[in-house]
Design a protein around this motif. Sequence first.
Motif, mmCIF file in Angstrom:
data_model
loop_
_atom_site.group_PDB
_atom_site.id
_atom_site.type_symbol
_atom_site.label_atom_id
_atom_site.label_comp_id
_atom_site.label_asym_id
_atom_site.label_seq_id
_atom_site.Cartn_x
_atom_site.Cartn_y
_atom_site.Cartn_z
ATOM 1 N N LEU A 140 0.373 -1.391 -0.095
ATOM 2 C CA LEU A 140 -0.106 -0.230 -0.024
ATOM 3 C C LEU A 140 0.985 1.281 0.059
ATOM 4 C CD1 LEU A 140 -2.240 -1.452 2.469
ATOM 5 C CD2 LEU A 140 -2.955 -0.808 0.037
ATOM 6 N N LEU A 141 2.289 1.337 0.592
ATOM 7 C CA LEU A 141 2.529 2.216 0.826
ATOM 8 C C LEU A 141 3.465 2.537 -0.701
ATOM 9 C CD1 LEU A 141 4.073 4.642 2.513
ATOM 10 C CD2 LEU A 141 6.099 3.074 3.579
ATOM 11 N N PHE A 142 3.944 2.038 -1.146
ATOM 12 C CA PHE A 142 5.031 2.315 -2.186
ATOM 13 C C PHE A 142 3.599 1.815 -3.700
ATOM 14 C CE2 PHE A 142 7.752 0.570 0.518
ATOM 15 C CZ PHE A 142 8.862 1.874 0.109
ATOM 16 N N SER A 143 2.007 1.618 -3.207
ATOM 17 C CA SER A 143 1.511 1.735 -4.860
ATOM 18 C C SER A 143 0.309 3.477 -3.827
ATOM 19 C CB SER A 143 1.036 0.539 -4.698
ATOM 20 O OG SER A 143 0.140 0.072 -3.408
ATOM 21 N N ILE A 144 0.201 2.586 -3.210
ATOM 22 C CA ILE A 144 -1.297 4.293 -3.301
ATOM 23 C C ILE A 144 -0.163 5.461 -2.345
ATOM 24 C CG2 ILE A 144 -2.980 5.208 -1.578
ATOM 25 C CD1 ILE A 144 -3.869 1.899 -1.507
ATOM 26 N N GLY A 145 0.320 5.410 -1.526
ATOM 27 C CA GLY A 145 1.319 6.258 -0.664
ATOM 28 C C GLY A 145 1.971 6.748 -1.639
ATOM 29 N N VAL A 146 2.705 6.677 -2.493
ATOM 30 C CA VAL A 146 3.940 7.058 -3.311
ATOM 31 C C VAL A 146 3.042 7.505 -4.307
ATOM 32 C CG1 VAL A 146 6.031 6.455 -5.180
ATOM 33 C CG2 VAL A 146 6.034 5.910 -2.988
#
Length: 305
Positions: A140-146
């Motif tokens: 989630l961090l490296f898809s939605i977050g970034v």
Amino acid sequence: MTGLVVLEKMGMLVLLMAVGFAAAKANWVGDGFNQATSRLVANVFLPASILSSVIGVAPLFSGKELAVVIAGTFVLFGLCAAGGLVVSKVVPMPKQDQLVAWLSIFFMNNVFVGFPVVQAIFGEEALFCASLTNIPFNILLFSIGVSRLRAGQGQGRVTIREVFSPGLIATLVAVVVFLFQIPVPSLLGDTIKSLANGTVPLSMIIIGVSLSHVPILDAFKDWKAYLVSLGRLVLCPILTYFVLGLFLEGTTLGVMVAIAACPSAAMITILSLRYGIDDTFASRVNFLSTILCAVTLPIMTYFLL
């Protein structure tokens, strides 16, 4: 576990952070200490802790329950995302700070704070359960977050290597060892456990060193950072307890609540810098939530567990 015992464990972790803080103030560690040591901890010591949690330790749940627990970790992050969205909309702040506030509540420091806390409170056998939160965290961090941080910036892109961090790889290996009950040679197992023993003190010292570089007075004066921190430390564990409590129980639920009660992820500050977002507010939230966590986490576990 009673709130008094949790408070004692958190006190130990705070003292370890104080060691790092004092060492930095006394100039016993150089400017490159945290960068080098955090890389060592993230790539060696933490993966060793994750693997150690399934070597010669009785599992908390059966293989059939594993899918339910993994689903629970995704629900945990979904709840944190929802809570962060509400707080970021309610508290008046600039648009960039709204994004930082949402992400700071969405993503907790499950590795450098969460894993040591779980290990200290629930024991080594609970660390495997905590490590499963690496799966939704990285995805989630490296898809939605970034993607949100990159919006309008035109900088960088996420790589497969970033998503599959050593911690996530160690988690996936631990799942395989757990499911198939793969025997580990004693020499390798003892080496892994020896490395794992250094995770808690090194993680806390790194955080203490990091806190020594934050302008403390400015952080303490920012009331918006307090509200965002409370959203991360209080709202998230409460939501987690009542929702995940519908299908999880015992130590497994306790681990999820403890992870949900952790401070904001330092990666939000790091990624904000990388993608051209002002990191001032992210640093303040990270600082305040880490300091306040020593008080709020024992309170949350006392009333919720």
